[in-house]
Design a protein around this motif. Structure first.
Motif, PDB file in Angstrom:
ATOM      1  N   UNK A 189      48.279  41.709  34.311  1.00  0.00           N
ATOM      2  CA  UNK A 189      47.372  40.635  34.009  1.00  0.00           C
ATOM      3  C   UNK A 189      46.391  41.126  33.017  1.00  0.00           C
ATOM      4  N   UNK A 190      45.614  40.229  32.486  1.00  0.00           N
ATOM      5  CA  UNK A 190      44.652  40.546  31.564  1.00  0.00           C
ATOM      6  C   UNK A 190      43.350  41.432  32.078  1.00  0.00           C
ATOM      7  N   UNK A 191      42.739  40.695  32.827  1.00  0.00           N
ATOM      8  CA  UNK A 191      41.588  40.945  33.913  1.00  0.00           C
ATOM      9  C   UNK A 191      41.953  40.867  35.282  1.00  0.00           C
ATOM     10  N   UNK A 192      42.120  41.850  35.907  1.00  0.00           N
ATOM     11  CA  UNK A 192      42.479  41.616  37.577  1.00  0.00           C
ATOM     12  C   UNK A 192      41.311  41.287  38.304  1.00  0.00           C
ATOM     13  N   UNK A 193      40.157  41.358  38.027  1.00  0.00           N
ATOM     14  CA  UNK A 193      39.172  40.976  38.870  1.00  0.00           C
ATOM     15  C   UNK A 193      38.770  39.444  38.430  1.00  0.00           C
ATOM     16  N   UNK A 194      38.950  38.604  37.000  1.00  0.00           N
ATOM     17  CA  UNK A 194      38.948  37.553  36.807  1.00  0.00           C
ATOM     18  C   UNK A 194      40.032  37.042  37.639  1.00  0.00           C
ATOM     19  N   UNK A 195      41.292  37.680  37.685  1.00  0.00           N
ATOM     20  CA  UNK A 195      42.492  36.987  38.355  1.00  0.00           C
ATOM     21  C   UNK A 195      42.339  36.672  39.709  1.00  0.00           C
ATOM     22  N   UNK A 196      41.530  37.663  40.452  1.00  0.00           N
ATOM     23  CA  UNK A 196      41.413  37.315  41.756  1.00  0.00           C
ATOM     24  C   UNK A 196      40.298  36.090  42.170  1.00  0.00           C
ATOM     25  N   UNK A 197      39.561  35.830  40.951  1.00  0.00           N
ATOM     26  CA  UNK A 197      38.665  34.902  41.402  1.00  0.00           C
ATOM     27  C   UNK A 197      39.092  33.526  41.097  1.00  0.00           C
TER      28      UNK A 197
END
Length: 283
Positions: free
Chosen positions: A132-140
């Motif tokens: 994924x590009x950004x795992x924190x943004x993906x979680x949100x």
């Protein structure tokens, strides 16, 4: 390679001693001996210095060499690796995510506000870094999508029967469904879902007043039903007790009057003011 693998780096303390010797030797050769070829250890020591890094408890370091994944270091300590490695740190600590309160429609179309609390942690650094590009943004974003899906599967409340699963009453089942949904969604990013539960649940402001009155009306009807049911049982018990003890013999008309008086006393919202009869039973 599409899975995380461990990497064993060199101890940083050993390399620090070696680089210090090279650095000091290069300085000595340049200043004291004035020999140009002795500057080579100084250059080597400077080139090797970027290879140092450290890993804190519950931390990790992903290592990549010219686009090739080399592995992940999860051991705590001070280390040294190839200075040309690209290094990216990942925290393995458990994190809390309190989502924003979003407005969605429940199963029957009522607008509601809902928010969730998610406890998660990174367990596969390869997926978190490269899938994924950004795992924190993906979680949100995935949490927001899962909440919207969950709200559409259940009604907020059910005023007619308690048999149907609702968002307000079936906390364990609803939270389990949310957790399973998020676990499937976040697995692609190497995220482990520790816990997921509804943190906020309410009707949207435009219908909150009407739904509150409906809940109050349902509560009043339910309470009245229980009161009447109990009053009928008490009246029946009183009549049966009088008949068994043969305290007084009542005809049907007087039984009806007694039942009416008892029901008024037992079902009234206010204290009853009795009228005392100082005459006979017939007057």
């Amino acid at each position: 390679m599409n899975n995380e693998k461990a990497y064993s780096p060199v101890s940083g303390y050993v390399m620090l001693a070696i680089i210090a010797v090279l650095f000091i030797g290069g300085i000595w050769g340049l200043i004291v001996a004035r020999t140009m070829w002795l500057i080579l250890p100084l250059v080597i020591s400077i080139v090797l210095m970027p290879g140092f890094f450290f890993v804190n408890p519950n931390g990790s370091m992903v290592l990549v060499l010219f686009g090739d994944y080399q592995g992940t270091v999860k051991t705590n300590g001070f280390f040294w690796v190839n200075p040309f490695f690209m290094k990216k740190s990942f925290s393995l600590r458990a994190r809390n995510f309190d989502s924003d309160k979003i407005k969605v429609n429940d199963k029957v179309g009522n607008p509601i506000q809902i928010g969730v609390i998610l406890v998660w942690q990174v367990h596969d650094t390869f997926k978190a870094a490269f899938d994924v590009d950004n795992y924190e943004t993906f979680v949100k974003l995935q949490t927001d999508s899962a909440v919207r899906l969950l709200a559409g599967l259940y009604p907020y409340d059910n005023f007619d029967t308690d048999s149907e699963v609702t968002l307000r009453s079936a906390h364990e089942e609803v939270n389990h469904a949310l957790e399973e949904n998020l676990r499937n969604r976040l697995e692609i990013a190497g995220i482990r879902v520790i816990e997921a539960r509804i943190g906020h649940l309410a009707y949207a402001p435009e219908i909150a007043g009407a739904m509150l009155r409906r809940q109050q009306a349902a509560a009043v009807v339910s309470a009245r039903f229980k009161i009447v049911e109990g009053a009928v049982s008490m009246v029946q018990m009183a009549l049966e007790h009088l008949a068994q003890q043969q305290i007084i013999e009542l005809d049907e008309e007087r039984k009806a009057a007694m039942v009416s008086n008892l029901m008024v006393v037992l079902c009234s919202d206010k204290d009853v003011n009795p009228v005392v009869n100082t005459g006979t039973l017939n007057h």
